[in-house]
Every structure is written in C-alpha cells, then in structure tokens.
Write an enzyme that holds these catalytic residues in place. Structure first.
Site, short mmCIF file in Angstrom:
data_model
loop_
_atom_site.label_atom_id
_atom_site.label_comp_id
_atom_site.label_asym_id
_atom_site.label_seq_id
_atom_site.Cartn_x
_atom_site.Cartn_y
_atom_site.Cartn_z
N THR A 3 18.03 16.20 28.94
CA THR A 3 16.85 15.35 28.87
C THR A 3 16.96 14.26 29.93
OG1 THR A 3 16.38 15.70 26.53
CG2 THR A 3 15.58 13.66 27.48
N PHE A 63 15.71 10.62 30.97
CA PHE A 63 15.13 9.39 30.46
C PHE A 63 14.77 8.48 31.63
CE2 PHE A 63 17.89 10.97 27.16
CZ PHE A 63 17.28 10.64 25.97
#
Length: 294
Positions: A175, A177
């Site tokens: 992921t 961010f």
C-alpha cells in the site's frame, strides 16, 4: 512545518495498517485514530493533528477512490509518501481452533486481498469499518465462531491469537500512503541521485485531442509519468478530472516546460505536492530498469 500537537491522524482504529504506517514513519508522533477518511482530513484541517497518513493505492485493490475526491477539495498538501508491504494475520479468541470459525471479519479491501484463504475454508466474509476494528469486534464478542483478518499489531492490542500468518493472496501486496499537511512544504530541487515526486490534478479544455496534446510535453521533455488516472466529478460523466504523479521537480527545466504545455491545454491545474520519493519507489524503479535491460 510548525508542529503544535505532535499528532498524526489516520483512518481506522489503533492497530490498523494506517496506524502502523504512522508509527513506522513518525515514531515520535502520537497516532490519532479517526472513524472515516473525511474525519482524518477534518482533524488535520481543524488543527487537531499536524499531519495525516492516508492510503492512496494498493497493488491488489487499486486506488482508494474516496481520496481522489477528498484531496483536491481539501486544499491540503502532500509532503511525503510511504510504501508499506501489507500482511494480514488470521486471528481469533485465545484457544479457538480453525474448525470452529464460521465468519471472518475485516475491511472490504482486506477481504478482497485474502479471498483465497476465505474461500478455501468456506468461511463467510463480513465487511467491517477497518481491519483493527474487526479485531476489536472479535475480541469483545466472546464468539468462538468469529475471526478477523488484521495486522499483527491488532492481535497484540486486542488480546487475540494468530492462527495463521500472512494469509494475503500474494506476496506483492503493498500500500502506498501519502503524508498530508495544512501547509505546502515543497521539497527542494534534487541534486545528485535524489528523486522528487510531483503530484497534481488537472482538467483539460474542451477541445479535440486535448488530453493527448496536454500529455505530449512530458514525452517530448523526457519526464517520467508514473501515474495517470481519471475520475468523474460533480456527478457528471463528461466532467473528468485527472490525477497524475511524475518524477521530477517543477523548477527543473524539462518539468517546467512540460507543465507549461499542460497548463496551456488545461482549464484547471493544481499541484498537490512536491516531495522526496520513498526508497521503495527507487528500488522498484531500479528493478524495472534491470528488467528492461535484460
């Protein structure tokens, strides 16, 4: 950047992946849990936190759609990025055997990233607000048929036992961010091997081949565009906004020329952030270069 609260906001409960990202990147700051992405944005805008850690895309689940609408409207600024490999642990109440499990609870993206283990065991997937919240729910339920898919930190925080580690469908689950601030803090123009990322949103003018012409400047000036996405705004199919990441600084001549050409063919253009590339991005770029040479 002035620090007044020493808090960093994130969406979810303590133990969520966003909480872990906050602790990894800013170990001296206090994570501030927020129920929704909008709450996290509001906490930053209203001065309850100095920064916010927001997931923007995942290698399996794709983009976090809400962010592409919230970020341009918020007037907040991207000041950093963080890439985190995502691992989900299957956890339940202490003493529970896998054969007792009937339902598995987690965030919708986590459920989507762990389909194989859920399907292989015939469990029913139940969507929760976030991964850590699912772990807390299982902890408080006293129901031996419930399990959660959540980060390891959540098991520690909520007293659950990990029955199986790293149950995500693929090892390449990462992921990205972005770190948000109320104030723009553009990274300086890079030197030597430094890499800077510039993120911006734009809407092209209503003329034939406008997008093609707007993008031409990046190709002719040798600027690497790492992301280009479109999405509708205002509930209209013809009102399209584009989100883009490039490698380069607006003060570098090739980037400046490309941005000037983009601005000419756009009716709206706003830079969301100019920030240092995370080491993970650089490592990935290096591996891609090696593949291309091979």
């Amino acid at each position: 950047m002035t620090v007044s609260t020493n808090r960093i906001a994130f969406q979810g409960e303590f133990g969520a992946n966003s909480d872990m990202a906050c602790r990894d990147m800013f170990p001296d700051m206090e994570p501030l849990p927020c129920a929704t992405f909008e709450d996290a944005f509001n906490a930053l805008e209203q001065g309850e936190a100095d920064l916010a850690m927001i997931p923007i895309e995942n290698t399996i689940a794709g983009r976090v759609a809400d962010i592409h609408h919230l970020l341009p409207e918020s007037r907040l600024h991207i000041v950093g990025e963080y890439f985190m490999p995502i691992h989900f642990q299957l956890m339940a109440l202490p003493g529970v055997d896998r054969s007792e499990i009937r339902t598995v609870h987690s965030h919708v993206h986590a459920v989507g990233q762990c389909r194989k283990v859920v399907r292989a065991n015939g469990w029913k997937a139940v969507v929760a607000g976030d991964t850590a919240g699912a772990a807390r729910l299982v902890s408080e339920s006293n129901d031996r048929t419930m399990a959660a898919l959540a980060p390891r930190l959540a098991a520690d925080l909520y007293g659950l036992t990990i029955l199986e580690e790293n149950v995500e469908d693929t090892e390449t689950n990462v992921t990205r961010f972005v770190v948000l601030s109320r104030e723009a803090a553009y990274a300086p123009r890079p030197v030597a091997d430094e890499v800077v990322v510039t993120t911006f949103v734009f809407r092209v003018r209503n003329i034939p081949a406008a997008l093609y012409k707007a993008m031409g400047g990046f190709a002719t000036n040798g600027v690497n565009m790492t992301k280009l996405e479109s999405y509708q705004i205002g509930g209209k199919f013809f009102a399209t906004q584009f989100y883009a990441d490039i490698q380069g600084h607006p003060d570098e001549p090739p980037v400046a020329r490309a941005m000037d050409e983009l601005a000419f063919f756009s009716k709206e253009l706003r830079i969301l952030g100019v920030y240092p590339a995370h080491p993970f991005r650089l490592a990935q770029n290096g591996s891609h270069d090696e593949e291309a040479e091979g």
